[in-house]
Design an enzyme around this catalytic site. Sequence first.
Site, mmCIF file in Angstrom:
data_model
loop_
_atom_site.group_PDB
_atom_site.id
_atom_site.type_symbol
_atom_site.label_atom_id
_atom_site.label_comp_id
_atom_site.label_asym_id
_atom_site.label_seq_id
_atom_site.Cartn_x
_atom_site.Cartn_y
_atom_site.Cartn_z
ATOM 1 N N HIS A 66 0.822 -1.220 0.000
ATOM 2 C CA HIS A 66 0.000 0.000 0.000
ATOM 3 C C HIS A 66 0.855 1.267 0.000
ATOM 4 O O HIS A 66 0.386 2.323 -0.404
ATOM 5 C CB HIS A 66 -0.965 -0.015 1.192
ATOM 6 N N ASP A 67 2.093 1.149 0.445
ATOM 7 C CA ASP A 67 3.010 2.284 0.320
ATOM 8 C C ASP A 67 3.386 2.476 -1.152
ATOM 9 O O ASP A 67 3.268 3.571 -1.702
ATOM 10 C CB ASP A 67 4.270 2.040 1.163
ATOM 11 N N VAL A 70 1.012 4.065 -3.925
ATOM 12 C CA VAL A 70 0.599 5.472 -3.825
ATOM 13 C C VAL A 70 1.847 6.351 -3.845
ATOM 14 O O VAL A 70 2.585 6.404 -2.864
ATOM 15 C CB VAL A 70 -0.216 5.706 -2.529
ATOM 16 N N GLY A 72 4.608 5.789 -5.297
ATOM 17 C CA GLY A 72 5.842 5.014 -5.220
ATOM 18 C C GLY A 72 6.204 4.620 -3.794
ATOM 19 O O GLY A 72 5.568 5.055 -2.832
ATOM 20 N N ASP A 74 7.764 5.258 -0.982
ATOM 21 C CA ASP A 74 8.416 6.421 -0.372
ATOM 22 C C ASP A 74 8.038 6.596 1.090
ATOM 23 O O ASP A 74 8.271 7.658 1.672
ATOM 24 C CB ASP A 74 8.040 7.694 -1.156
ATOM 25 N N PRO A 163 -6.069 -1.243 -5.026
ATOM 26 C CA PRO A 163 -7.071 -2.177 -5.529
ATOM 27 C C PRO A 163 -8.078 -2.542 -4.436
ATOM 28 O O PRO A 163 -7.712 -2.695 -3.280
ATOM 29 C CB PRO A 163 -6.264 -3.411 -5.943
ATOM 30 N N ASP A 219 -5.423 -16.783 15.781
ATOM 31 C CA ASP A 219 -4.658 -17.857 16.398
ATOM 32 C C ASP A 219 -3.432 -18.173 15.549
ATOM 33 O O ASP A 219 -3.557 -18.690 14.453
ATOM 34 C CB ASP A 219 -5.561 -19.092 16.518
ATOM 35 N N THR A 222 0.970 -22.835 12.360
ATOM 36 C CA THR A 222 2.242 -23.031 11.665
ATOM 37 C C THR A 222 2.518 -21.884 10.711
ATOM 38 O O THR A 222 1.657 -21.485 9.939
ATOM 39 C CB THR A 222 2.211 -24.338 10.848
ATOM 40 N N ASP A 227 2.908 -21.097 0.324
ATOM 41 C CA ASP A 227 3.101 -22.074 -0.738
ATOM 42 C C ASP A 227 2.144 -21.757 -1.888
ATOM 43 O O ASP A 227 1.588 -20.672 -1.948
ATOM 44 C CB ASP A 227 2.875 -23.488 -0.213
HETATM 45 C C1 HEM Z 1 -4.992 -7.654 -6.356
HETATM 46 C C2 HEM Z 1 -5.601 -6.768 -5.647
HETATM 47 C C3 HEM Z 1 -5.750 -6.865 -4.148
HETATM 48 C C4 HEM Z 1 -6.903 -6.684 -3.455
HETATM 49 C C5 HEM Z 1 -8.258 -6.348 -4.049
HETATM 50 C C6 HEM Z 1 -6.603 -6.869 -2.060
HETATM 51 C C7 HEM Z 1 -7.532 -6.751 -1.030
HETATM 52 C C8 HEM Z 1 -7.303 -7.112 0.280
HETATM 53 C C9 HEM Z 1 -8.289 -7.126 1.325
HETATM 54 C C10 HEM Z 1 -9.747 -6.720 1.167
HETATM 55 C C11 HEM Z 1 -7.692 -7.556 2.458
HETATM 56 C C12 HEM Z 1 -8.344 -7.745 3.817
HETATM 57 C C13 HEM Z 1 -8.149 -6.497 4.630
HETATM 58 C C14 HEM Z 1 -8.905 -6.533 5.957
HETATM 59 O O1 HEM Z 1 -9.515 -7.533 6.293
HETATM 60 O O2 HEM Z 1 -8.858 -5.521 6.661
HETATM 61 C C15 HEM Z 1 -6.310 -7.822 2.125
HETATM 62 C C16 HEM Z 1 -5.385 -8.282 3.021
HETATM 63 C C17 HEM Z 1 -4.059 -8.521 2.691
HETATM 64 N N1 HEM Z 1 -3.435 -8.225 1.508
HETATM 65 FE FE1 HEM Z 1 -4.343 -7.703 -0.210
HETATM 66 N N2 HEM Z 1 -5.289 -7.150 -1.937
HETATM 67 C C18 HEM Z 1 -4.714 -7.163 -3.181
HETATM 68 C C19 HEM Z 1 -3.379 -7.383 -3.484
HETATM 69 C C20 HEM Z 1 -2.399 -7.625 -2.563
HETATM 70 C C21 HEM Z 1 -0.988 -7.624 -2.840
HETATM 71 C C22 HEM Z 1 -0.361 -7.297 -4.188
HETATM 72 C C23 HEM Z 1 -0.361 -7.929 -1.677
HETATM 73 C C24 HEM Z 1 1.108 -8.063 -1.366
HETATM 74 C C25 HEM Z 1 2.071 -7.983 -2.201
HETATM 75 C C26 HEM Z 1 -1.375 -8.116 -0.665
HETATM 76 C C27 HEM Z 1 -1.150 -8.456 0.633
HETATM 77 C C28 HEM Z 1 -2.128 -8.608 1.592
HETATM 78 C C29 HEM Z 1 -1.887 -9.171 2.908
HETATM 79 C C30 HEM Z 1 -0.572 -9.736 3.388
HETATM 80 C C31 HEM Z 1 -3.095 -9.109 3.610
HETATM 81 C C32 HEM Z 1 -3.350 -9.518 5.059
HETATM 82 C C33 HEM Z 1 -3.027 -8.277 5.903
HETATM 83 C C34 HEM Z 1 -3.169 -8.444 7.404
HETATM 84 O O3 HEM Z 1 -3.470 -9.528 7.882
HETATM 85 O O4 HEM Z 1 -2.979 -7.439 8.114
HETATM 86 N N3 HEM Z 1 -2.596 -7.897 -1.235
HETATM 87 N N4 HEM Z 1 -6.088 -7.514 0.803
#
Ligand code: HEM
Length: 315
Positions: A66-67, A70, A72, A74, A163, A219, A222, A227
Site C-alpha cells: 500500500h506504500d 501510492v 511510489g 516512499d 485495488p 490464532d 504453523t 506455498d
Molecule cells: C490484487 C488486488 C488486491 C486486493 C483487491 C486486495 C484486497 C485485500 C483485502 C480486502 C484484504 C483484507 C483487509 C482486511 O480484512 O482488513 C487484504 C489483506 C491482505 N493483503 Fe491484499 N489485496 C490485493 C493485493 C495484494 C498484494 C499485491 C499484496 C502483497 C504484495 C497483498 C497483501 C495482503 C496481505 C498480506 C493481507 C493480510 C493483511 C493483514 O493480515 O494485516 N494484497 N487484501
Amino acid sequence: MSSSHCIVIGLFCAVLLGGSLSHGQLTPTFYNETCPDVLSIVRGVIEEALQTDGRIGASLIRLHFHDCFVNGCDGSLLLNNTATIESEKDALLNNNSVRGFGVVDDIKTALESACPGIVSCADLLAVAAEESVSLAGGPSWGVLLGRRDGTTANRTLADLALPSASDSLDTLMSKFSDMGLNTTDLVALSDSQVKFMRSLSNDGEKNNNGNGTGLADLDPTTPDAFDNNYFSNLQVHKGLLQSDQELFSTDGPDTVYIVNSFSGDQSAFFASFVESMIKMGNIGPLTGVEGEIRLNCGRVNEDVSGSDALLHSYI
Ligand code: HEM
Ligand SMILES: *[C@@H]1O[C@H](CO)[C@@H](O)[C@H](O)[C@H]1NC(C)=O
Ligand SMILES: *[C@@H]1O[C@H](CO)[C@@H](O)[C@H](O)[C@H]1NC(C)=O
Ligand SMILES: *[C@@H]1O[C@H](CO)[C@@H](O)[C@H](O)[C@H]1NC(C)=O
Ligand SMILES: *[C@@H]1O[C@H](CO)[C@@H](O)[C@H](O)[C@H]1NC(C)=O
Ligand SMILES: *[C@@H]1O[C@H](CO)[C@@H](O)[C@H](O)[C@H]1NC(C)=O
Ligand SMILES: *[C@@H]1O[C@H](CO)[C@@H](O)[C@H](O)[C@H]1NC(C)=O
C-alpha cells in the site's frame, strides 16, 4: 533544494553520491558499509513481534504494497495527519484495515539505535516485507535498497490507486498496469495475502467467510504456510476474496492460464513472486538527494534551516 545545493558544492556531492547512487538505482548492498546488519535487525524485531501477534508478517507485507502503490515506495503511508498532511492511513481501503504501525516504529527504533539516520522508512518496509515472507516459509531474496522517504502523502490518490476487493478483473489489471505491473505480477502477488490469511486461521477454508474477514481469527499456527495452494483453491473456486476469484473467472483466460501454471509448480510460483515483489518495490522510489531519511516514520523531519539543513539532507 538539496539538488541545487549539490550543484553549488559539486565536488563534495560527487563524493557523497558516488557509485550507483548517482544513477538513482536501488541495490542490495546499499547499506553494506553504513548499516550492514539492517536485515537481521529488521528480522529480529519481527520475530519478537510474532510471539504475540501471529498476523504481523501479513500486515507488514501489506504496508509495503500500500506504500508502493501510492506515489511510489516512499514511506508516505506511514505519515500521520498534520495541518498539511492528509494521512493515507485514513484512505478508504486503509482505514481500520492496514495495521502494524507500532511494529514499524519498533523496527525504526532498533535501526536508529544501530545506525542513526541511515535507513529510510521506505526501505524498512521493503525489508520487513521480505523478512516476513521468509519467516513464513516463503522465499527470501536480495531486497533492493536505497530508497529515500517522501515528505508528502496523498489520501485522494490512495483512494484511487489501491485495488479493492470488489474491483473487476479489468480494473485490477488496469490499476496494476498503472504501476508498471503486468498480469503475471497481479496473479503472483495476489497469492501473498491469501497465504498469510490462511496461515492465520486454524482452517482457512472454514473460518473465512468469503469476504476476507476470516482475519478475525488470529490464532497463530504453523508459519510455513507460504506455498502455492492458493492457486489450487482458485481452480476449485475457493478464492477468499471476490478479487481473487476474479483471477480465475472464465472472463479472464489470461489469468486462468497463469493460475494453472503456478498451481502446478511451486518453484515457478516462488520465482515469479520474487520477481514481482522486486518490481513492486521499484515503483517510483526517491533516491540520491531526493526526499529525506525520516528519523521517525510517522512524521517528516523537522524543518531545519541554514547550513544544518544541507548536512541533514545527506544523513
Ligand atoms: C490484487 C488486488 C488486491 C486486493 C483487491 C486486495 C484486497 C485485500 C483485502 C480486502 C484484504 C483484507 C483487509 C482486511 O480484512 O482488513 C487484504 C489483506 C491482505 N493483503 Fe491484499 N489485496 C490485493 C493485493 C495484494 C498484494 C499485491 C499484496 C502483497 C504484495 C497483498 C497483501 C495482503 C496481505 C498480506 C493481507 C493480510 C493483511 C493483514 O493480515 O494485516 N494484497 N487484501
Ligand atoms: C555486501 O554484503 C554482502 C553480505 O555480507 C556480501 O555478500 C556482498 O559481497 C557485499 N557487497 C559489497 C559490494 O561489499
Ligand atoms: C476512519 O475510521 C474511523 C473509525 O471508524 C472514523 O471515525 C473515521 O471517520 C474514518 N476516517 C475517514 C477519513 O473516513
Ligand atoms: C493527489 O493525487 C490526486 C489524484 O492523482 C491529484 O489530483 C492531486 O494533485 C494530488 N495531490 C497532491 C497534493 O499531490
Ligand atoms: C459477504 O458479505 C456479503 C455482504 O455483507 C454477505 O451478503 C455475504 O453473505 C457474505 N459472504 C459470506 C460467504 O459470508
Ligand atoms: C510480466 O512481467 C514479468 C516480470 O515480472 C515477465 O517475466 C513477464 O514476461 C511479463 N509478462 C507479460 C505477459 O508481459
Ligand atoms: C503515528 O500514528 C501511529 C498510529 O497510526 C502511532 O503509533 C505513532 O506513534 C504516530 N507517530 C507520530 C510521530 O505521531
